[in-house]
Design an enzyme around this catalytic site. Structure first.
Site, PDB file in Angstrom:
ATOM      1  N   SER A 166       0.829  -1.196   0.000  1.00  0.00           N
ATOM      2  CA  SER A 166       0.000   0.000   0.000  1.00  0.00           C
ATOM      3  C   SER A 166       0.861   1.244   0.000  1.00  0.00           C
ATOM      4  CB  SER A 166      -0.902  -0.002   1.234  1.00  0.00           C
ATOM      5  OG  SER A 166      -1.318   1.308   1.515  1.00  0.00           O
ATOM      6  N   LYS A 167       0.411   2.188  -0.794  1.00  0.00           N
ATOM      7  CA  LYS A 167       1.096   3.473  -0.890  1.00  0.00           C
ATOM      8  C   LYS A 167       1.042   4.229   0.430  1.00  0.00           C
ATOM      9  CE  LYS A 167       1.237   6.711  -4.664  1.00  0.00           C
ATOM     10  NZ  LYS A 167       2.537   6.325  -5.154  1.00  0.00           N
ATOM     11  N   ARG A 168       0.018   3.912   1.196  1.00  0.00           N
ATOM     12  CA  ARG A 168      -0.188   4.677   2.425  1.00  0.00           C
ATOM     13  C   ARG A 168       0.773   4.292   3.539  1.00  0.00           C
ATOM     14  NH1 ARG A 168      -5.376   4.300   0.507  1.00  0.00           N
ATOM     15  NH2 ARG A 168      -5.677   2.313   1.536  1.00  0.00           N
ATOM     16  N   LYS A 169       1.350   3.083   3.425  1.00  0.00           N
ATOM     17  CA  LYS A 169       2.270   2.664   4.483  1.00  0.00           C
ATOM     18  C   LYS A 169       3.654   3.232   4.205  1.00  0.00           C
ATOM     19  CE  LYS A 169      -0.141  -1.705   4.930  1.00  0.00           C
ATOM     20  NZ  LYS A 169      -0.111  -3.093   4.493  1.00  0.00           N
ATOM     21  N   ASP A 216       5.921   4.949 -10.482  1.00  0.00           N
ATOM     22  CA  ASP A 216       6.652   5.536  -9.355  1.00  0.00           C
ATOM     23  C   ASP A 216       8.062   4.951  -9.240  1.00  0.00           C
ATOM     24  OD1 ASP A 216       4.428   7.074  -8.777  1.00  0.00           O
ATOM     25  OD2 ASP A 216       3.581   5.554  -7.454  1.00  0.00           O
TER      26      ASP A 216
END
Ligand code: GLU
Length: 493
Positions: free
Chosen positions: A257-260, A274
Site C-alpha cells: 500500500s502506498k499509504r504505508k 513511481d
C-alpha cells in the site's frame, strides 16, 4: 510442456488505475512463459466497467510495459488475428454468447430490482445464509418472463449454476481444487446496461483468443469455479490455470500500500510509474520482479533477461506469498548500476540530471561515471554527487570549510598550500594531483583529512563528494584554482 505446443498467454488488465507492480509481475511471468516456449503474449484490455474507467490508465499501462521491455505479440497498437483486443469493442460478441446460454437453458433473465436485492441480502445475512442471489427469477415461466419484458422491466442475465455436485479443476501452482456447487452463486453475465461482467467477457475471450494458459494473481482463484462451469456450459475446454502468489508489503503481513511509509520515512511505491520516476532501472526491476514467487535456485539473485527466458517455467513458482523488499530492490538496482557500460549509464543519468535543472556535458558525465557508480543505488542519487561539476561556482560555508580541530587561519593556510601545489603542477592527471597533495601531507606531517577535507569542501561545496583526486582532475585546473581562491577569500573576510 513440450516444445512443439506453443502457449498463448495473456495479460488482461482493466484500465481502472495505474499499473500496479503486482500487475507488472503478472505480465512479466506471462511474457517469460511465452518467450521461453516461443509462444505468444497477448495484451487484452478489459474495459467493460465504464464506472471505474480511468482516462490515463491505458497510456500508463502501455508505456509501463514497454519500459519494462514486455512487448506483446497481439493487442493494442500491435493488432492481431483475434481482435479487437479492447473488450469495449466486443460487446456484441458477449451479448450473442449470453443469448446462446439463455437459449440452451444455462442462463436466465433476472428482473430483481436493486432494492429487492438489497432487501434479500439483508434477510440472508440475518439468517446467516451465504451471500448471493436467492434465485427467485430462476423459476420464472416463459410467460412470466415475456410479461415482465413487455412491461419494460430491465433485467440482468444470470448464469444457472448447477445446484448439486462439485466443480473440480487443477491449478498448475496450487494443485487440485474442489468446490461444492451449492456454494456457487447464480452470478451475473450481462448487466442491465447490457455490458458483460468480468466473468463472461473473460471466459469468452480466453476461449475465442485461443488462450492456453491463464497466469494471473491468485486473487482471481475464487472466480475459477464459476469460469469452469461457464466453459462447461459452452462446451469448451478451459485453459490451464496458474495462480501466482500475492505480493505482500515488506512486513509480510498485508497488501502493498502506498499509504504505508517504509523505514526511514521512505515512500512505499506500488505503481510501476513511481519506480520508474524514482530512478530504478528497468532491467533491475525486471530481475527483481521475476524473483518474486519464482526462483532459479536457492541463491541466484542477479539473472539476466535472457537467462530468465531460458530458465523460466511454472514448476519453480512457489505458491506461498512473498514480501516485497525495497532494500533488496535498492541493492539490486545498485548492482545493475555498477556493472552496466559507462556510456549506457551516462546516457541514463543525463535526463535525470536535466530534470534536476543541470546541463551536463556528456564528456564530463562519462568521466564521472566510474567515480560515482558505486555510490548510487538509484539514478537520482547521482544529482547530489555531480551537481558541483555542472555549475559555474559553488558556495561552501565557512562552517563546512573549517575542520573541527582547526582555526579559520589554519584552514586558510592549508587552502593556500593546496592552491600553490596545484597551480605549479606541470600536468593535471589524477595521479599527479594525488601524488602532489599526498606529498604535502607527508612533508608537513598533516592528518590527511585535515588537508583533504577543506579542499573537498572548497572545490565541491560539500563535505561528501566523489573521490577527491578524480574530482579535482575532472574539474580541471582553472576551476579548481578559482574555487580554492574563492574559499580563501571567504575565510579572509
Ligand atoms: N481484468 C482482470 C484484472 O483487472 C483480469 C483478471 C484475469 O487475468 O483474468 O486483473
Amino acid at each position: 510442456m513440450k516444445q512443439e505446443q506453443r502457449p498463448r498467454v495473456r495479460f488482461a488488465p482493466s484500465p481502472t488505475g495505474y499499473l500496479h507492480v503486482g500487475g507488472a509481475r503478472s505480465a512479466l511471468f506471462n511474457w517469460l512463459f511465452a518467450r521461453h516456449y516461443g509462444g505468444q503474449f497477448i495484451l487484452r484490455i478489459e474495459d467493460t466497467d465504464r464506472t471505474r474507467y480511468q482516462e490515463d490508465a491505458l497510456d500508463d499501462l502501455l508505456s509501463g510495459l514497454r519500459w519494462l521491455g514486455l512487448d506483446w505479440d497481439e493487442g493494442p497498437e500491435a493488432g492481431g488475428p483475434y481482435g479487437p483486443y479492447f473488450q469495449s469493442e466486443r460487446t456484441d460478441i458477449y451479448r450473442r454468447y449470453a443469448e446462446q446460454l439463455i437459449a440452451e437453458g444455462h442462463a436466465y433473465k433476472c428482473f430483481c430490482s436493486p432494492d429487492r436485492l438489497a432487501q434479500m441480502r439483508k434477510e440472508r445475512q440475518a439468517r446467516k445464509e451465504p451471500a448471493g442471489y436467492d434465485r427467485r427469477c430462476r423459476g420464472l415461466t416463459a410467460q412470466q418472463r415475456r410479461d415482465r419484458e413487455a412491461r419494460g422491466e430491465t433485467a440482468v442475465v444470470r448464469f444457472k449454476m448447477p445446484l448439486e455436485g462439485e466443480t473440480r479443476f487443477h491449478d498448475q501452482i496450487r494443485g487440485d481444487i474442489v468446490v461444492q456447487n451449492e456454494t456457487l452463486d447464480d452470478f451475473v453475465l450481462l448487466k442491465t446496461d447490457r455490458f458483460p461482467t468480468y466473468h463472461l467477457a473473460n471466459v469468452v475471450d480466453d476461449h475465442l483468443m485461443a488462450i492456453t494458459h491463464v497466469l494471473r494473481a491468485d486473487e482471481w482463484l475464487p472466480s475459477v469455479p464459476k469460469h469452469v462451469q461457464l466453459y462447461a456450459a459452452f462446451g469448451w475446454t478451459p485453459p490451464l490455470f496458474a495462480h501466482l502468489p500475492i505480493i505482500l508489503d515488506p512486513s509480510g503481513k498485508g497488501k502493498m500500500s502506498k499509504r504505508k511509509k517504509l523505514a526511514g520515512n521512505r515512500e512505499a511505491y506500488v505503481h510501476l510509474k513511481d519506480f520508474r520516476a524514482a530512478g530504478y532501472l528497468p532491467e533491475a526491476l525486471f530481475n527483481f520482479l521475476a524473483l518474486i514467487g519464482w526462483s532459479y535456485d536457492d541463491h541466484t539473485e542477479i539473472i539476466t533477461r535472457q537467462q530468465l527466458i531460458d530458465h523460466f517455467d511454472l514448476d519453480q513458482v512457489k505458491p506461498s506469498a512473498a514480501a516485497f523488499s525495497y532494500e533488496k530492490l535498492d541493492w539490486m538496482n545498485g548492482q545493475y548500476i555498477r556493472t552496466m557500460p559507462v556510456d549506457d549509464l551516462a546516457a541514463r543519468l543525463l535526463p535525470v540530471l536535466r530534470d534536476a535543472g543541470l546541463s551536463p556535458d556528456m564528456d564530463t558525465l562519462r568521466a564521472l561515471v566510474p567515480l560515482i557508480r558505486v555510490r548510487i543505488k538509484r539514478l537520482p542519487d547521482a544529482v547530489d554527487l555531480v551537481d558541483s561539476f555542472f555549475v559555474p561556482e559553488v558556495h561552501p560555508t565557512p562552517h563546512d570549510l573549517v575542520g573541527k580541530k582547526q582555526t579559520v587561519d589554519q584552514t586558510r593556510q592549508l587552502l593556500d598550500l593546496a592552491y600553490q601545489t596545484l597551480a605549479s603542477l606541470p600536468t593535471f592527471a589524477e595521479t599527479d594531483v594525488e601524488t602532489a597533495l599526498r606529498a604535502v601531507v607527508t612533508g608537513r606531517q598533516l592528518k590527511p583529512n585535515a588537508f583533504f577535507g577543506p579542499i573537498r569542501v572548497a572545490v565541491t561545496g560539500k563535505k561528501v563528494s566523489p573521490p577527491l583526486f578524480g574530482t579535482i582532475h575532472i574539474l580541471g585546473r582553472e576551476r579548481v584554482l578559482q574555487r580554492l581562491q574563492a574559499a580563501i577569500t571567504l575565510l579572509q573576510e
